[in-house]
Design a protein around this motif. Structure first.
Motif, PDB file in Angstrom:
ATOM      1  N   ASP A   1       3.169  -1.780  13.020  1.00 10.33           N
ATOM      2  CA  ASP A   1       2.782  -3.194  13.038  1.00 10.33           C
ATOM      3  C   ASP A   1       2.216  -3.641  11.697  1.00 10.33           C
ATOM      4  O   ASP A   1       1.773  -4.771  11.556  1.00 10.33           O
ATOM      5  CB  ASP A   1       1.824  -3.502  14.187  1.00 10.33           C
ATOM      6  N   GLY A   2       2.254  -2.764  10.702  1.00 14.74           N
ATOM      7  CA  GLY A   2       1.835  -3.137   9.361  1.00 14.74           C
ATOM      8  C   GLY A   2       1.970  -1.993   8.385  1.00 14.74           C
ATOM      9  O   GLY A   2       1.735  -0.835   8.726  1.00 14.74           O
ATOM     10  N   THR A   3       2.389  -2.311   7.178  1.00 21.01           N
ATOM     11  CA  THR A   3       2.394  -1.373   6.061  1.00 21.01           C
ATOM     12  C   THR A   3       1.627  -2.073   4.959  1.00 21.01           C
ATOM     13  O   THR A   3       2.061  -3.122   4.467  1.00 21.01           O
ATOM     14  CB  THR A   3       3.829  -1.042   5.616  1.00 21.01           C
ATOM     15  N   TYR A   4       0.464  -1.521   4.617  1.00 18.15           N
ATOM     16  CA  TYR A   4      -0.471  -2.204   3.732  1.00 18.15           C
ATOM     17  C   TYR A   4      -0.625  -1.443   2.418  1.00 18.15           C
ATOM     18  O   TYR A   4      -1.125  -0.327   2.404  1.00 18.15           O
ATOM     19  CB  TYR A   4      -1.825  -2.351   4.432  1.00 18.15           C
ATOM     20  N   ALA A   5      -0.191  -2.077   1.335  1.00 18.91           N
ATOM     21  CA  ALA A   5      -0.264  -1.485  -0.001  1.00 18.91           C
ATOM     22  C   ALA A   5      -1.556  -1.907  -0.685  1.00 18.91           C
ATOM     23  O   ALA A   5      -2.249  -2.834  -0.241  1.00 18.91           O
ATOM     24  CB  ALA A   5       0.939  -1.935  -0.826  1.00 18.91           C
ATOM     25  N   ALA A   6      -1.864  -1.239  -1.787  1.00 15.89           N
ATOM     26  CA  ALA A   6      -3.053  -1.571  -2.575  1.00 15.89           C
ATOM     27  C   ALA A   6      -3.080  -3.063  -2.874  1.00 15.89           C
ATOM     28  O   ALA A   6      -2.062  -3.665  -3.200  1.00 15.89           O
ATOM     29  CB  ALA A   6      -3.069  -0.767  -3.864  1.00 15.89           C
TER      30      ALA A   6
END
Length: 124
Positions: A69-74
């Motif tokens: 439900d999410g891929t969170y990068a820097a």
């Protein structure tokens, strides 16, 4: 006899409390959380709302349906809503540590997270 569901413990995770204050029946806790490559938070949910900012790496976040439900990068931020119906897991599928700044806004005295069993997903 049915099988007993067990919580899935975190692996490769460390955390440091940076600040903590209780105001108006709520605990505000700021933590720096590091997930090593291959690490995970284990399946869990929160009694309050969690606000996170990714300082380094990429966090893969999955919900109880096994969907990402999410891929969170820097440089990105996300919110995790409260309640046992919001079971989720955060994983570091990359090759560098994930570093998060996390603000927990919880009912005073509640734990930072509540362990939950794997809902049947092929990963942990």
């Amino acid at each position: 006899m049915p099988a007993t569901a067990h919580a899935t413990p975190a692996s490769g995770v460390s955390a440091v409390v940076l600040a903590q204050q209780t105001v108006g029946g709520k605990d505000y806790i700021l933590r720096e959380i590091t997930l090593q490559p291959g690490g995970s938070t284990g399946w869990h949910y929160h009694d309050g709302t969690l606000y996170a900012y990714v300082r380094q790496g990429t966090l893969t976040h999955s919900d109880h349906t096994c969907a990402t439900d999410g891929t969170y990068a820097a440089g990105t931020a996300f919110v995790e809503p409260s309640g046992p119906g919001r079971v989720h897991i955060g994983r570091n599928l990359g090759t560098t540590p994930v570093v998060l700044d996390v603000l927990y806004v919880d009912p005073a005295g509640s734990p930072l997270s509540e362990d939950a069993p794997n809902p049947g997903c092929p990963f942990r």
